[in-house]
Design a protein around this motif. Structure first.
Motif, PDB file in Angstrom:
ATOM      1  N   ASP A  12     -52.501 -43.438 -40.436  1.00  9.74           N
ATOM      2  CA  ASP A  12     -53.455 -44.483 -40.035  1.00  9.74           C
ATOM      3  C   ASP A  12     -53.319 -45.638 -41.017  1.00  9.74           C
ATOM      4  O   ASP A  12     -53.729 -45.545 -42.176  1.00  9.74           O
ATOM      5  CB  ASP A  12     -54.875 -43.911 -40.044  1.00  9.74           C
ATOM      6  N   ALA A  14     -54.867 -48.426 -41.343  1.00 12.45           N
ATOM      7  CA  ALA A  14     -56.119 -48.950 -41.888  1.00 12.45           C
ATOM      8  C   ALA A  14     -56.572 -48.122 -43.095  1.00 12.45           C
ATOM      9  O   ALA A  14     -56.976 -48.676 -44.121  1.00 12.45           O
ATOM     10  CB  ALA A  14     -57.208 -48.973 -40.817  1.00 12.45           C
ATOM     11  N   ILE A  15     -56.492 -46.804 -42.973  1.00 15.14           N
ATOM     12  CA  ILE A  15     -56.897 -45.937 -44.085  1.00 15.14           C
ATOM     13  C   ILE A  15     -55.908 -46.090 -45.240  1.00 15.14           C
ATOM     14  O   ILE A  15     -56.320 -46.253 -46.395  1.00 15.14           O
ATOM     15  CB  ILE A  15     -56.984 -44.465 -43.634  1.00 15.14           C
ATOM     16  N   GLU A  18     -56.550 -49.378 -46.980  1.00 17.95           N
ATOM     17  CA  GLU A  18     -57.819 -49.364 -47.716  1.00 17.95           C
ATOM     18  C   GLU A  18     -57.679 -48.536 -48.993  1.00 17.95           C
ATOM     19  O   GLU A  18     -58.131 -48.952 -50.058  1.00 17.95           O
ATOM     20  CB  GLU A  18     -58.939 -48.805 -46.836  1.00 17.95           C
ATOM     21  N   ASN A  95     -67.317 -38.648 -40.971  1.00 19.80           N
ATOM     22  CA  ASN A  95     -67.472 -40.080 -40.711  1.00 19.80           C
ATOM     23  C   ASN A  95     -68.874 -40.433 -40.203  1.00 19.80           C
ATOM     24  O   ASN A  95     -69.447 -41.440 -40.612  1.00 19.80           O
ATOM     25  CB  ASN A  95     -66.418 -40.525 -39.703  1.00 19.80           C
ATOM     26  N   TYR A 137     -64.449 -48.313 -51.574  1.00 18.60           N
ATOM     27  CA  TYR A 137     -63.830 -48.440 -50.247  1.00 18.60           C
ATOM     28  C   TYR A 137     -64.892 -48.779 -49.199  1.00 18.60           C
ATOM     29  O   TYR A 137     -66.063 -48.434 -49.336  1.00 18.60           O
ATOM     30  CB  TYR A 137     -63.031 -47.188 -49.875  1.00 18.60           C
ATOM     31  N   TRP A 139     -66.511 -47.944 -46.361  1.00 13.84           N
ATOM     32  CA  TRP A 139     -66.727 -46.766 -45.524  1.00 13.84           C
ATOM     33  C   TRP A 139     -67.231 -47.123 -44.134  1.00 13.84           C
ATOM     34  O   TRP A 139     -67.038 -46.370 -43.199  1.00 13.84           O
ATOM     35  CB  TRP A 139     -67.681 -45.788 -46.213  1.00 13.84           C
ATOM     36  N   LYS A 141     -66.180 -49.605 -42.245  1.00 13.24           N
ATOM     37  CA  LYS A 141     -65.082 -50.074 -41.397  1.00 13.24           C
ATOM     38  C   LYS A 141     -63.884 -49.117 -41.390  1.00 13.24           C
ATOM     39  O   LYS A 141     -63.024 -49.221 -40.533  1.00 13.24           O
ATOM     40  CB  LYS A 141     -64.638 -51.459 -41.859  1.00 13.24           C
ATOM     41  N   THR A 142     -63.827 -48.214 -42.350  1.00 12.32           N
ATOM     42  CA  THR A 142     -62.696 -47.293 -42.448  1.00 12.32           C
ATOM     43  C   THR A 142     -63.089 -45.960 -41.816  1.00 12.32           C
ATOM     44  O   THR A 142     -63.939 -45.251 -42.330  1.00 12.32           O
ATOM     45  CB  THR A 142     -62.290 -47.087 -43.928  1.00 12.32           C
ATOM     46  N   GLU A 143     -62.476 -45.641 -40.701  1.00 17.00           N
ATOM     47  CA  GLU A 143     -62.799 -44.423 -39.945  1.00 17.00           C
ATOM     48  C   GLU A 143     -62.000 -43.244 -40.497  1.00 17.00           C
ATOM     49  O   GLU A 143     -60.870 -43.010 -40.077  1.00 17.00           O
ATOM     50  CB  GLU A 143     -62.461 -44.621 -38.458  1.00 17.00           C
ATOM     51  N   ILE A 144     -62.589 -42.539 -41.443  1.00 11.97           N
ATOM     52  CA  ILE A 144     -61.932 -41.372 -42.024  1.00 11.97           C
ATOM     53  C   ILE A 144     -62.391 -40.156 -41.218  1.00 11.97           C
ATOM     54  O   ILE A 144     -63.466 -39.618 -41.438  1.00 11.97           O
ATOM     55  CB  ILE A 144     -62.263 -41.228 -43.522  1.00 11.97           C
TER      56      ILE A 144
END
Length: 180
Positions: A12, A14-15, A18, A95, A137, A139, A141-144
């Motif tokens: 991913d 994005a992750i 980030e 998440n 980070y 959190w 906007k970041t889909e973990i």
């Protein structure tokens, strides 16, 4: 947890971006998450999580995290503090539940009563950094999306014992301050 984070950071963009921007390595992220969960296990055994309105600290359920994982504390998605984190069709425990619990609730001073609209109960403010996002980070906007099975599952362990998830294993232990 680290292996799943490695996969996410690799697959991913994005992750991965980030984590790179915030200088986060997956081993540190995994260690912090485990530390957060261990600490919450201790607090729930003290009855300090999930306290009903107007009840005393110490009267909360001793299985608060399990009840969260089972959906007994539904997040109030109508609340402005909770609305942006609702994913009803694709629920992810880390998440959608743990991150808001850590970063919107435990790390936020909500006054003496410590009432949490999102979960409909009292949850204390815990100052000190354990419940702040690692490396700052983003959190929100970041889909973990860590697999839910990492936290609870029905995998057989041995006769009459099931569950290899973090909560499953921790539930089998007694968390106290007594070192004996």
């Amino acid at each position: 947890v680290k292996e799943e984070l490695d996969k996410l950071a690799t697959n991913d963009k994005a992750i991965g971006s980030e984590f790179t921007a915030c200088k986060i390595n997956t081993a540190d992220f995994a260690k912090k998450l485990m530390g957060q969960i261990v600490f919450l296990h201790f607090l729930q055994k003290k009855g300090w999580l999930g306290v009903e309105k107007d009840k005393e600290w110490g009267s909360g359920p001793h299985n608060f995290l399990r009840r969260l994982a089972q959906g007994e504390y539904k997040r109030d998605t109508g609340s402005s503090a909770c609305a942006d984190q609702s994913h009803p069709n694709n629920y992810n425990f880390f998440n959608d539940t743990l991150e808001p619990l850590f970063y919107d609730t435990l790390a936020t001073d909500r006054g003496h009563d410590a009432w949490c609209d999102c979960y409909g109960c009292r949850i204390p403010f815990l100052n000190g950094g354990l419940f702040e996002p690692l490396g700052g980070y983003n959190w929100r906007k970041t889909e973990i999306l860590l697999p839910n099975r990492l936290f609870t599952n029905k995998e057989p362990v041995e006769e009459a014992i099931t569950g290899t998830g973090i909560l499953d294993v921790f539930d089998r232990y007694n968390f106290t301050v007594n070192e004996a």
